[in-house]
Structures are given as structure tokens and as C-alpha cells.
Design a protein around this motif. Structure first.
Motif, PDB file in Angstrom:
ATOM      1  N   PRO A 114      10.538 -51.171 -31.669  1.00 28.25           N
ATOM      2  CA  PRO A 114      11.046 -52.016 -32.340  1.00 28.25           C
ATOM      3  C   PRO A 114      10.846 -51.962 -33.667  1.00 28.25           C
ATOM      4  O   PRO A 114      12.264 -52.254 -34.445  1.00 28.25           O
ATOM      5  N   ARG A 115      10.474 -50.895 -34.444  1.00 31.23           N
ATOM      6  CA  ARG A 115      10.354 -50.051 -35.830  1.00 31.23           C
ATOM      7  C   ARG A 115      11.674 -49.377 -35.878  1.00 31.23           C
ATOM      8  O   ARG A 115      12.157 -48.603 -36.632  1.00 31.23           O
ATOM      9  N   VAL A 116      12.469 -48.855 -34.628  1.00 37.64           N
ATOM     10  CA  VAL A 116      13.440 -47.650 -34.907  1.00 37.64           C
ATOM     11  C   VAL A 116      14.513 -48.105 -34.622  1.00 37.64           C
ATOM     12  O   VAL A 116      15.688 -48.634 -35.369  1.00 37.64           O
ATOM     13  N   PHE A 117      14.570 -49.625 -34.264  1.00 33.81           N
ATOM     14  CA  PHE A 117      15.947 -50.301 -33.566  1.00 33.81           C
ATOM     15  C   PHE A 117      15.691 -51.550 -33.661  1.00 33.81           C
ATOM     16  O   PHE A 117      15.003 -52.661 -33.731  1.00 33.81           O
ATOM     17  N   ALA A 118      16.830 -52.318 -34.336  1.00 35.16           N
ATOM     18  CA  ALA A 118      17.214 -53.596 -34.764  1.00 35.16           C
ATOM     19  C   ALA A 118      17.139 -54.509 -32.924  1.00 35.16           C
ATOM     20  O   ALA A 118      17.520 -54.074 -32.267  1.00 35.16           O
ATOM     21  N   LYS A 119      16.736 -55.897 -33.758  1.00 34.74           N
ATOM     22  CA  LYS A 119      16.493 -56.679 -31.969  1.00 34.74           C
ATOM     23  C   LYS A 119      18.386 -56.573 -31.598  1.00 34.74           C
ATOM     24  O   LYS A 119      18.493 -56.975 -30.251  1.00 34.74           O
ATOM     25  N   ASP A 120      19.785 -56.162 -31.817  1.00 34.63           N
ATOM     26  CA  ASP A 120      20.720 -56.197 -30.963  1.00 34.63           C
ATOM     27  C   ASP A 120      20.643 -54.738 -30.366  1.00 34.63           C
ATOM     28  O   ASP A 120      20.833 -54.879 -29.060  1.00 34.63           O
ATOM     29  N   GLU A 121      19.769 -53.939 -30.876  1.00 36.98           N
ATOM     30  CA  GLU A 121      19.777 -52.646 -29.655  1.00 36.98           C
ATOM     31  C   GLU A 121      18.828 -52.476 -29.053  1.00 36.98           C
ATOM     32  O   GLU A 121      18.627 -51.105 -27.959  1.00 36.98           O
ATOM     33  N   LEU A 122      17.628 -53.289 -28.985  1.00 38.43           N
ATOM     34  CA  LEU A 122      16.288 -52.831 -29.009  1.00 38.43           C
ATOM     35  C   LEU A 122      16.608 -53.308 -27.372  1.00 38.43           C
ATOM     36  O   LEU A 122      16.141 -51.876 -26.698  1.00 38.43           O
ATOM     37  N   PRO A 123      17.242 -53.518 -26.914  1.00 32.99           N
ATOM     38  CA  PRO A 123      17.123 -54.023 -24.872  1.00 32.99           C
ATOM     39  C   PRO A 123      17.916 -52.215 -24.503  1.00 32.99           C
ATOM     40  O   PRO A 123      17.977 -51.890 -23.199  1.00 32.99           O
TER      41      PRO A 123
END
Length: 515
Positions: free
Chosen positions: A128-137
Motif C-alpha cells: 500500500p505504500r507503493v501502489f494507490a488503491k486503484d492499482e493495489l489489487p
């Protein structure tokens, strides 16, 4: 505390590559050692008990250390502890390669378990520190695929190494990969600073949790040899129940607990975690029986067996690609039960296997199972990650990984017993000498060896049929578990509107932090 702002493109994908490389070596090491055990038995030499603890020592260290390491990461920095874990993993691999006695190998494997305990939860906590919520999945899907890929690829790598080098090469192989993961992590992962806190460390909770997990895992290690009802197993499992109950009571009352049990009050964390446990339980059962079937019944070597398990990973990767577009449209409450249903269909199809079936049938149901696995586990894990408080992702991922690890350990023990029950129920050894009968009853590979010595093809055919019967019982149980999980997910996972509001709120918070 350092602000959690995702890295600019395209560096975040390189950072993901560093994280997946670290979990890939953990997955590889978890299974590659199994291929080398027969060689170690003859060349070290090692007794059966020592061989058991080469695997058991790793499992104990991994299970015990995983719980507190998340909190330590939250306090002192996820990146710092992750890189320390990778370093420890590399040094232990070097120690294992240079070992000359079974005790040294057991020690190296235990230290490898400690390193793996830091790598698995903290690499997930950094996502979660590297990716925003939309790309996290999508990132979770790639991370999950890397953890799963190591399991079937381990025997492939181990078989090739043992064909060309000495047994220590299965340890030495980890070293360059660990060095590469360490350098990539130093360069690519976001910097973090220790959290300013004077809160005391929950030593009592750590001891209770650690002893409870040791008792549980130790008892399950003894089950294959001693049985569920033997006094050592019963005592160990009873102690585990008492200690873990005390641990839960302690954590509920402690001012600064090692894990926040209040996370289970969030439906996303509770049901996402339970679904992930169900999925891993079933997958571990599959990966326990299928390689034995491919090797003992279909006659493949270790390298060929590992290659032939890859349709499971192919299905997972296809699901990871599909979930990126499917989950936003349909919602996790639809996709997760659908994934579990597909997984159930795959395993129940596998439960109809006959000794006359070829590999093509196995590849089909493995691919279906992998597809369902990916469709279920990726959105379920995304729900869990979305429920974690921003400053305590390490504690949350440690709790998730620990629960999954214990579920997998119990799953392998329970499903292994079911396999043995089915195998022994169909195997008849009345006319064999005592030692030969014991070897045949011990495993299907032992029965094959006895049949070859006695020139008795009928015994080998009977053993293969007995093993396939036991495997089908295991796959039937895995299918039932997947169906149960599908029903629970459909009933209790948060609805699409709830998840959409959560994602929207998180996106707004992220936009404000960037601004």
C-alpha cells in the motif's frame, strides 16, 4: 511518521519486482528441500527424525516469528526489517550449503524460517505504500502469484540442481537471488522512518502466542508418525488450545497488544481473512497430493512433476489479469464466491480421477482450480488490505499471514491423514514379508520399490489405485471446503456499495495527501 505516498510511475512496478523476488525465494525454499531429503539421508547421513526436523524446524521458526515481526516493522520501519529478513535468509542459505552435519542443516533451516517470517508479511505491508488503491489489487495479484509460483517450481529447480551438483546446491541457489532482491529493495523500495512511540512491547503476549503456536505446529508435525490420538500429539494440541486462549484474552485486555484483534470487527478483514484461509487450506491440500500422484502414479521425475503442476499457476495468472477489470464491475461479493465455485468445480472434477486417466485430465482441472484460486484470493486479500489502518499495516499482514500459515499446517495434517486413510483402506499387504509390508503401507513410492524388488506388478497397480482413491478423498474434501467458502462469501462479504464507498473514501484521502 513518513507519509505513505505511492512512488511515481514506472518505478512502482520495479519495486513490485523487488518484492515478488523476495517472496519467490521463500516459496522456492519451502518445497525445494523436499527433493533433496533422500540425497541428504545418504550423503550426510541423516536419520528419519533428523530429516523430519529439517522441515519441521523451518516451519516452527516461520510460524512463531511471523506474529511479532509485523509490529516490529510498524515501529522500526517495514523496509529496514524486510531487508534484514532477506539478508538473514541469504546468510542462512550460505550456512546450509556449507553444512556438514544434520544438526547444522536443521539450524540453517530454522534461521531460514526466521528470515521468511520477516519477508512474507512485511513485503505485503509495503504494497500500500507503493501502489494507490486503484492499482493495489493488481499488485496483490502479482505478489500472490509469486508466492504460489515458488511451490511447484521448487521441485523443478531442486531436481535440476541435484542432477548436476551436490545436495548443498539447493541452499546455495537462494544466495544470488537473495542478493539481487536485497540490492533491488535498497534501491527501489520507499524509505521509512521509525515510528515515534514509547509504548512498551507486549512481551507476555509474544511469549503466550509463540508458545501456543509452537505447541500447535509441533503437534501437527508429530501427527503423520504418531497419529491424532497419541499422547504426545494430544498433549501438544491441548497445550496449544490453552496457550492460544490465554493469548487471545491477553491481547483483548492489553493496552498495547502485539496484534489488534479489533481488526476482526471489520467485516472486510474478518471474512477476507477467513476466505483466504479456506483457499490456502484447499490449495495446500492439492499441492500435497498432486505432486505425489504425478511422480508415483504417472511416473514423472521431480523436474517433470514440477513442470506439470504449472497449469495451476497459469490459471492463477489468468485470474489475476481478469480480476483487474472484473472486480470493479461486479464487486468482491460476486467475484469471490464465483472464484470459490470454479475452484470447487476444478477440485471435484479432480476427485473423479482414475488410474487410467492421463496428464491431460489433470492439467484441465488444475487450470480450473488455479483460475478459481486467483479469482477468490486476490479480491479477498484486497479487502483485508483495505481494512488495515495506515500506520499498522505490518501488524495486520502478520496476523493475516499467521492465520493462513496455521490453517495450512492444520490442513496438510488433516488432509494428509485423510490421504493415509484412503490409501491404507484399499491396500492389501497380507501376503508380504513384515518389512516389505511396512514399506508398502508407508507410502505409494515405498510400495513401488517393494513391487520392483519382488517383481510383483500387481502390487504396484494395487498401490496406485489405493493412492488415487486417497487423493480423490482429499480433493473431495477440498471441493467441499471451497463450496462452503463460496456460500460464506456470498452471505457475509461486504456488498459492492460498501466496498465502493470505502475505495472512494480512500481515493479521496490519497488525493488530499498528494495535494
Amino acid at each position: 511518521m513518513t507519509e505513505l505516498v505511492p512512488l511515481p510511475s514506472p518505478r512502482r512496478w520495479l519495486a513490485l519486482a523487488a518484492l515478488t523476488l523476495s517472496v519467490l525465494i521463500v516459496g522456492l525454499d519451502g518445497t525445494v528441500i523436499n527433493v533433496a531429503l533422500p540425497t541428504m539421508a545418504s550423503q550426510l547421513p541423516a536419520t528419519s527424525a533428523q530429516l523430519q526436523w529439517i522441515g519441521g524446524g523451518y516451519l516452527l521458526a516461520l510460524s512463531v516469528a511471523m506474529l511479532p515481526v509485523g509490529l516490529l516493522g510498524d515501529r522500526y520501519g517495514h523496509k529496514r526489517l524486510l531487508l534484514s529478513g532477506i539478508t538473514l535468509f541469504g546468510l542462512a542459505s550460505l550456512g546450509g550449503a556449507l553444512a556438514t552435519t544434520p544438526v547444522q542443516v536443521i539450524t540453517a533451516r530454522a534461521v531460514l524460517g526466521l528470515g521468511a517470517a520477516a519477508i512474507l508479511p512485511l513485503s505485503m505491508a509495503i504494497l500500500p505504500r507503493v501502489f494507490a488503491k486503484d492499482e493495489l489489487p493488481k499488485a496483490i495479484a502479482v505478489w500472490t502469484a509469486a508466492t504460489a509460483l515458488g511451490m511447484p517450481v521448487g521441485p523443478v529447480v531442486g531436481g535440476w540442481l541435484l542432477d548436476h551438483f551436490w545436495w548443498g546446491s539447493v541452499f546455495l541457489f537462494n544466495l544470488p537471488v537473495a542478493v539481487l532482491a536485497l540490492l533491488a529493495g535498497l534501491w527501489l523500495l520507499p524509505h521509512d522512518e521509525p515510528r515515534a512511540t514509547t509504548a512498551p512491547f507486549d512481551t507476555l503476549g509474544t511469549v503466550l502466542g509463540g508458545l501456543g503456536i509452537v505447541s500447535l505446529v509441533y503437534g501437527t508435525i508429530l501427527i503423520p508418525g504418531d497419529g491424532w490420538t497419541s499422547p504426545p500429539v494430544a498433549a501438544s494440541l491441548a497445550a496449544a488450545v490453552v496457550l492460544l486462549t490465554c493469548f487471545v484474552l491477553r491481547e483483548r485486555r492489553a493496552a498495547h497488544p502485539i496484534v489488534d484483534l479489533k481488526l476482526f470487527a471489520d467485516r472486510r478483514f474478518l471474512w477476507g481473512s477467513l476466505i483466504a484461509v479456506f483457499v490456502n487450506f484447499a490449495v495446500m491440500g492439492i499441492l500435497f497430493v498432486v505432486p505425489q500422484y504425478l511422480e508415483a502414479v504417472l511416473g514423472n521425475d521431480s523436474f517433470g512433476t514440477g513442470i506439470r503442476v504449472l497449469p495451476l499457476i497459469g490459471g492463477l495468472m489468468a485470474a489475476a489479469t481478469a480480476s483487474e477489470s472484473v472486480v470493479p464491475r461486479l464487486g468482491a461479493r460476486t467475484v469471490v464466491p464465483l472464484g470459490m465455485l470454479i475452484m470447487a468445480i476444478g477440485t471435484l472434477l479432480g476427485a473423479t480421477t482414475d488410474t487410467s486417466d492421463g496428464y491431460g485430465f489433470t492439467a484441465l482441472w488444475l487450470a480450473l482450480t488455479g483460475l478459481g484460486f486467483g479469482l477468490a484470493v486476490v479480491p479477498a486479500t484486497s479487502l483485508v488490505m483495505g481494512a488495515l489502518p495506515e500506520g499498522n499495516t505490518g501488524s495486520g499482514t502478520s496476523l493475516l499471514e499467521t492465520v493462513q500459515q496455521l490453517g495450512s499446517v492444520l490442513g496438510v495434517a488433516g488432509l494428509g491423514s485423510l490421504l493415509g486413510y484412503g490409501y491404507l483402506g484399499r491396500l492389501h499387504t497380507a501376503g508380504l514379508p513384515g518389512a516389505a509390508a511396512d514399506a508398502a503401507r508407508d507410502s505409494v513410492s515405498g510400495a513401488d520399490a517393494v513391487a520392483a524388488q519382488l517383481h510383483d506388478p500387481a502390487l504396484a497397480a494395487q498401490a496406485h489405485e489405493a493412492f488415487v482413491h486417497g487423493m480423490n478423498l482429499v480433493l473431495l474434501a477440498c471441493g467441499a471446503i471451497a463450496l462452503l467458502a463460496a456460500v460464506l462469501a456470498a452471505l457475509f462479504l461486504p456488498g459492492r456499495s460498501t466496498c465502493s464507498r470505502t475505495v472512494a473514501r480512500s481515493a479521496a484521502e490519497h488525493a488530499q495527501s498528494v495535494a
